[in-house]
Design an enzyme around this catalytic site. Structure first.
Site, PDB file in Angstrom:
ATOM      1  N   SER A 120       0.806 -25.623 -51.042  1.00 58.67           N
ATOM      2  CA  SER A 120       0.957 -24.608 -52.096  1.00 58.67           C
ATOM      3  C   SER A 120       2.282 -23.853 -51.931  1.00 58.67           C
ATOM      4  O   SER A 120       2.897 -23.459 -52.931  1.00 58.67           O
ATOM      5  CB  SER A 120      -0.234 -23.639 -52.122  1.00 58.67           C
ATOM      6  OG  SER A 120      -0.221 -22.798 -50.994  1.00 58.67           O
ATOM      7  N   ASN A 121       2.734 -23.655 -50.704  1.00 56.53           N
ATOM      8  CA  ASN A 121       4.060 -23.045 -50.510  1.00 56.53           C
ATOM      9  C   ASN A 121       5.165 -23.977 -50.988  1.00 56.53           C
ATOM     10  O   ASN A 121       6.154 -23.533 -51.568  1.00 56.53           O
ATOM     11  CB  ASN A 121       4.276 -22.671 -49.040  1.00 56.53           C
ATOM     12  CG  ASN A 121       3.690 -21.315 -48.700  1.00 56.53           C
ATOM     13  OD1 ASN A 121       4.189 -20.288 -49.151  1.00 56.53           O
ATOM     14  ND2 ASN A 121       2.610 -21.304 -47.930  1.00 56.53           N
ATOM     15  N   HIS A 156       4.491 -17.880 -41.594  1.00 56.71           N
ATOM     16  CA  HIS A 156       3.337 -17.764 -40.710  1.00 56.71           C
ATOM     17  C   HIS A 156       2.357 -16.738 -41.301  1.00 56.71           C
ATOM     18  O   HIS A 156       2.784 -15.661 -41.733  1.00 56.71           O
ATOM     19  CB  HIS A 156       3.803 -17.314 -39.321  1.00 56.71           C
ATOM     20  CG  HIS A 156       2.686 -17.249 -38.329  1.00 56.71           C
ATOM     21  ND1 HIS A 156       2.128 -18.380 -37.756  1.00 56.71           N
ATOM     22  CD2 HIS A 156       1.991 -16.200 -37.825  1.00 56.71           C
ATOM     23  CE1 HIS A 156       1.160 -18.016 -36.938  1.00 56.71           C
ATOM     24  NE2 HIS A 156       1.055 -16.700 -36.963  1.00 56.71           N
ATOM     25  N   ASP A 193       6.491 -19.267 -32.956  1.00 51.77           N
ATOM     26  CA  ASP A 193       6.373 -18.111 -33.868  1.00 51.77           C
ATOM     27  C   ASP A 193       7.106 -16.870 -33.349  1.00 51.77           C
ATOM     28  O   ASP A 193       6.620 -15.737 -33.515  1.00 51.77           O
ATOM     29  CB  ASP A 193       4.889 -17.784 -34.121  1.00 51.77           C
ATOM     30  CG  ASP A 193       4.140 -18.943 -34.754  1.00 51.77           C
ATOM     31  OD1 ASP A 193       4.759 -19.701 -35.519  1.00 51.77           O
ATOM     32  OD2 ASP A 193       2.938 -19.111 -34.473  1.00 51.77           O
TER      33      ASP A 193
HETATM   34  C1  GAR Z   1      -0.079 -21.208 -45.031  1.00 50.25           C
HETATM   35  O1  GAR Z   1      -0.973 -20.121 -44.990  1.00 50.25           O
HETATM   36  C2  GAR Z   1       0.955 -21.082 -43.927  1.00 50.25           C
HETATM   37  O2  GAR Z   1       1.352 -19.749 -43.677  1.00 50.25           O
HETATM   38  C3  GAR Z   1       0.191 -21.634 -42.760  1.00 50.25           C
HETATM   39  O3  GAR Z   1      -0.511 -22.741 -43.276  1.00 50.25           O
HETATM   40  C4  GAR Z   1      -0.798 -22.515 -44.659  1.00 50.25           C
HETATM   41  C5  GAR Z   1      -0.278 -23.682 -45.453  1.00 50.25           C
HETATM   42  O4  GAR Z   1      -0.656 -23.608 -46.788  1.00 50.25           O
HETATM   43  N1  GAR Z   1       1.073 -22.008 -41.704  1.00 50.25           N
HETATM   44  C6  GAR Z   1       0.759 -21.953 -40.412  1.00 50.25           C
HETATM   45  O5  GAR Z   1      -0.332 -21.590 -40.032  1.00 50.25           O
HETATM   46  C7  GAR Z   1       1.866 -22.380 -39.473  1.00 50.25           C
HETATM   47  N2  GAR Z   1       1.535 -22.023 -38.147  1.00 50.25           N
HETATM   48  P1  GAR Z   1       0.028 -24.542 -47.891  1.00 50.25           P
HETATM   49  O6  GAR Z   1       0.000 -25.978 -47.332  1.00 50.25           O
HETATM   50  O7  GAR Z   1      -0.864 -24.405 -49.094  1.00 50.25           O
HETATM   51  O8  GAR Z   1       1.411 -24.052 -48.121  1.00 50.25           O
END
Ligand code: GAR
Length: 192
Positions: free
Chosen positions: A21-22, A113, A149
């Site tokens: 989603s990001n 993060h 991190d």
């Molecule tokens: C997001 O919440 C991101 O911050 C987290 O995984 C999710 C991915 O969502 N990242 C971590 O935890 C990295 N350590 P997405 O695939 O829908 O973007």
């Protein structure tokens, strides 16, 4: 910042492991006239990442590498250098990059993060924030260095934790903010 050269958009690679989603929000951002980035490549360590579908939809090159060995990472580095990638955005990328990899793109790797770093590095950030009865959690975009991190924080957004929040509802609320934060943090980084 040295990343911004002339009027060309910065050729960016997005690394994902899951839903993406990001990635979706960064693609939308990259298509804006005012955006300083163009997305040249999507890389995943997981061939089943749902987010890989955005490569086809948006006609962006995609590559899958397992990142399990120095050889695999070398292949990624070569691929990125071959295509003149100048910025890497980790977006839900769940592998830890080696020191050697980071050295190759020093100061050019961002990560998002889901916590207000330096609180709650690593996994299960939402469970930890709720267990500790924190009033707020949020998300952070930071530069990647060799400690998990722990690189320089570029920007953060806060999210209120309500009494009824579960790790799942909190994750959803934070994700909405992540989608706003990442583009803002990229602009901020480039103006530093
Ligand atoms: C997001 O919440 C991101 O911050 C987290 O995984 C999710 C991915 O969502 N990242 C971590 O935890 C990295 N350590 P997405 O695939 O829908 O973007």
């Amino acid at each position: 910042m040295a990343l911004l050269t002339g009027f060309n958009k910065i050729n960016t690679a997005i690394f994902i492991s899951g839903t993406g989603s990001n990635l979706k929000s960064l693609i939308k951002f990259s298509k804006l006239k005012k955006s300083p980035i163009t997305i040249g490549m999507i890389i995943s360590n997981n061939p089943k990442s749902k987010g890989l579908k955005y490569a086809k939809i948006n006609k962006i090159k995609k590559k899958v590498f397992n990142f399990n060995s120095t050889i695999s990472e070398k292949k990624v580095i070569n691929e990125l250098k071959k295509d003149n990638i100048n910025l890497i955005c980790l977006a839900g990328f769940m592998k830890i990059l080696s020191k050697e990899f980071i050295k190759n793109f020093n100061g050019k790797i961002l990560n998002i993060h889901p916590s207000l770093l330096p609180k709650y590095k690593g996994l299960n950030t939402h469970v930890k924030a709720i267990k500790n009865k924190d009033k707020y959690s949020g998300c952070t975009v930071h530069l990647v260095n060799s400690k998990l991190d722990s690189g320089k924080i570029i920007d953060q957004k806060k999210v209120r934790i309500n009494k009824l929040d579960t790790p799942e509802t909190l994750a959803k609320k934070i994700l909405v903010q992540e989608h706003k934060l990442y583009p803002e943090a990229i602009i901020k980084l480039l103006n530093l």
